[in-house]
Design a protein around this motif. Structure first.
Motif, mmCIF file in Angstrom:
data_model
loop_
_atom_site.group_PDB
_atom_site.id
_atom_site.type_symbol
_atom_site.label_atom_id
_atom_site.label_comp_id
_atom_site.label_asym_id
_atom_site.label_seq_id
_atom_site.Cartn_x
_atom_site.Cartn_y
_atom_site.Cartn_z
ATOM 1 N N UNK A 74 0.632 -0.576 0.244
ATOM 2 C CA UNK A 74 -0.049 0.001 0.183
ATOM 3 C C UNK A 74 0.663 1.079 -0.251
ATOM 4 N N UNK A 75 -0.228 2.168 -0.152
ATOM 5 C CA UNK A 75 0.788 3.720 -0.593
ATOM 6 C C UNK A 75 0.372 4.697 -0.625
ATOM 7 N N UNK A 76 0.823 5.735 -0.289
ATOM 8 C CA UNK A 76 -0.663 7.195 -0.599
ATOM 9 C C UNK A 76 -0.212 7.856 -1.818
ATOM 10 N N UNK A 77 -0.551 8.584 -2.631
ATOM 11 C CA UNK A 77 -0.574 9.237 -3.487
ATOM 12 C C UNK A 77 -1.598 10.109 -2.568
ATOM 13 N N UNK A 78 -0.641 11.497 -3.219
ATOM 14 C CA UNK A 78 -1.496 13.037 -3.000
ATOM 15 C C UNK A 78 -2.018 13.940 -4.104
ATOM 16 N N UNK A 79 -2.695 14.682 -4.031
ATOM 17 C CA UNK A 79 -3.378 15.906 -4.652
ATOM 18 C C UNK A 79 -3.945 17.075 -4.418
ATOM 19 N N UNK A 80 -2.941 17.613 -4.784
ATOM 20 C CA UNK A 80 -3.491 19.304 -4.496
ATOM 21 C C UNK A 80 -4.610 19.439 -4.538
ATOM 22 N N UNK A 85 5.948 15.802 8.477
ATOM 23 C CA UNK A 85 7.185 16.256 8.192
ATOM 24 C C UNK A 85 7.400 17.276 6.517
ATOM 25 N N UNK A 86 6.412 16.992 6.306
ATOM 26 C CA UNK A 86 6.408 18.544 5.605
ATOM 27 C C UNK A 86 5.685 19.473 6.146
ATOM 28 N N UNK A 87 5.655 19.575 7.315
ATOM 29 C CA UNK A 87 5.574 21.233 8.108
ATOM 30 C C UNK A 87 6.541 21.660 8.647
ATOM 31 N N UNK A 88 7.473 20.430 8.949
ATOM 32 C CA UNK A 88 8.793 20.758 9.975
ATOM 33 C C UNK A 88 9.555 21.218 8.397
ATOM 34 N N UNK A 89 9.325 20.881 7.169
ATOM 35 C CA UNK A 89 10.402 21.699 6.135
ATOM 36 C C UNK A 89 9.722 23.287 6.380
ATOM 37 N N UNK A 90 8.721 23.845 6.878
ATOM 38 C CA UNK A 90 9.034 24.838 6.267
ATOM 39 C C UNK A 90 7.036 25.280 5.661
ATOM 40 N N UNK A 91 5.982 24.275 5.735
ATOM 41 C CA UNK A 91 5.089 24.630 5.199
ATOM 42 C C UNK A 91 4.112 23.847 5.881
ATOM 43 N N UNK A 92 3.951 24.913 7.110
ATOM 44 C CA UNK A 92 3.261 25.319 8.699
ATOM 45 C C UNK A 92 1.862 24.944 8.251
ATOM 46 N N UNK A 146 6.871 13.195 -5.317
ATOM 47 C CA UNK A 146 7.247 14.136 -6.245
ATOM 48 C C UNK A 146 6.985 15.258 -5.530
ATOM 49 N N UNK A 147 5.079 15.248 -4.484
ATOM 50 C CA UNK A 147 5.087 16.165 -3.937
ATOM 51 C C UNK A 147 6.392 17.101 -2.868
ATOM 52 N N UNK A 148 6.226 16.901 -2.007
ATOM 53 C CA UNK A 148 8.411 17.284 -1.509
ATOM 54 C C UNK A 148 9.008 17.842 -2.393
ATOM 55 N N UNK A 149 9.108 17.123 -3.517
ATOM 56 C CA UNK A 149 9.978 18.173 -4.477
ATOM 57 C C UNK A 149 9.179 19.623 -4.724
ATOM 58 N N UNK A 150 8.010 19.202 -5.095
ATOM 59 C CA UNK A 150 7.332 20.239 -5.710
ATOM 60 C C UNK A 150 7.547 21.303 -4.912
ATOM 61 N N UNK A 151 6.808 20.743 -3.291
ATOM 62 C CA UNK A 151 6.367 22.330 -1.655
ATOM 63 C C UNK A 151 7.968 22.927 -1.777
#
Ligand code: C2E
Ligand code: MG
Ligand code: MG
Ligand code: MG
Length: 278
Positions: free
Chosen positions: A40-46, A104-111, A269-274
């Protein structure tokens, strides 16, 4: 001859039914242990604020890749997992995995980034849901308002008394509540008034023909207008074309999600985008 045809049809029907039953049995068995086998995995859609074209967050969408059966669509395996009860375990995996990624995304600055998670009616019915969510939010030190739960209309209709209690408890926890696929069920905006809903996710079927079919356009207009009057946010699902986007923007729809501005993608892919965005 008619008789022969009837028999053939009968035969066709039974074998079709048998095929479907054996397919769901196969999937139900294959699903057992899918988490442990890392299938299983999760995909993320903006999800985007429409006027500003600003990213609000992502919807987590479950993916299942089986070594022999290949990629199986959630529209096929979620209903099976719901009737077998496996959805509870899958749903917990989605909450844990999704919230860890959000942290993890929030810690990268996308709070301010949000995450939307689909909650099945089977999960929603259980009292443990609130406790599980509270624990997962706490474990990752996330603000409850960063999490939006997507529920379908059926959830609220099934048992309105229990549903309104459960919605209140979730609302008190501070998570956001969205009605998914809005307009496809049997609820009405009049009933929604009694529920602490933050967002209406307008079903893709309304968006699809909005620039060619006048009744779709009028439906959309009144949904957006009423939601606005009730101070509920609107999000249009499945936006694919510039002309759909134009109509939605003229009607004052608050947010959009769709292939036009981003397909569901794996976390990296979302991480790279962010990172590019920052
Ligand atoms: P949904 O929650 O309404 O998700 C939206 C679906 O529309 C997703 O399909 C998404 O990939 C697709 N979509 C997004 N933008 C577009 C577009 O522009 N055009 C078109 N044609 N489609 C678009 P997906 O990922 O196959 O998921 C299908 C359904 O499976 C979801 O519908 C949801 O009901 C269910 N599902 C997915 N993940 C989960 C989960 O973790 N838990 C639960 N309970 N259900 C899930
Ligand atoms: Mg959804
Ligand atoms: Mg939807
Ligand atoms: Mg849907």
């Amino acid at each position: 001859q008619a008789k022969a045809l009837g028999r053939n049809e009968m035969h066709f029907f039974t074998s079709n039914l048998q095929e479907r039953m054996s397919r769901s049995l196969t999937l139900e068995n294959a699903l057992r242990g899918a988490i442990e086998r890392n299938e299983l995995s999760l995909h993320y859609q903006p999800q985007w604020l429409l006027p500003e074209q600003r990213l609000v967050g992502f919807e987590a969408l479950l993916r299942w890749q089986h070594p022999e059966l290949g990629t199986i669509s959630p529209s096929e395996f979620i209903p099976i997992a719901e009737s077998s009860g496996q959805i509870i375990q899958l749903g917990e995996w989605v909450i844990a995995t999704g919230l860890q990624q959000l942290a993890s995304w929030q810690q990268d600055g996308h709070s301010d980034l949000r995450l939307a998670i689909n909650i099945s009616a089977v999960q929603f019915r259980r009292m443990e849901l609130v406790v599980r969510l509270a624990a997962a939010l706490h474990a990752h030190q996330l603000q409850p308002g960063c999490l939006e739960l997507e529920l379908t209309e059926g959830v609220a209709m099934e048992n309105p008394v229990h549903a309104s209690q459960q919605l209140k408890v979730l609302h008190d926890l501070g998570v956001r509540l969205a009605i998914d696929d809005f307009g496809t069920g049997f609820s009405s905006l009049a009933q929604l008034r009694h529920f602490p809903v933050d967002t209406l996710k307008i079903d893709r079927s309304f968006i699809e023909y909005v620039d060619t079919d006048n009744s779709s356009l009028e439906m959309l207009r009144s949904i957006i207008q009423l939601a606005h009057n009730l101070s509920v946010d609107t999000l249009a699902e499945g936006v694919e074309t510039p002309s759909q986007l134009k109509v939605l923007s003229e009607l004052g729809c608050g947010q959009i999600q769709g292939f036009i501005w981003g397909k569901p993608q794996p976390a990296d892919a979302c991480t790279r985008y962010l990172q590019q965005m920052a």
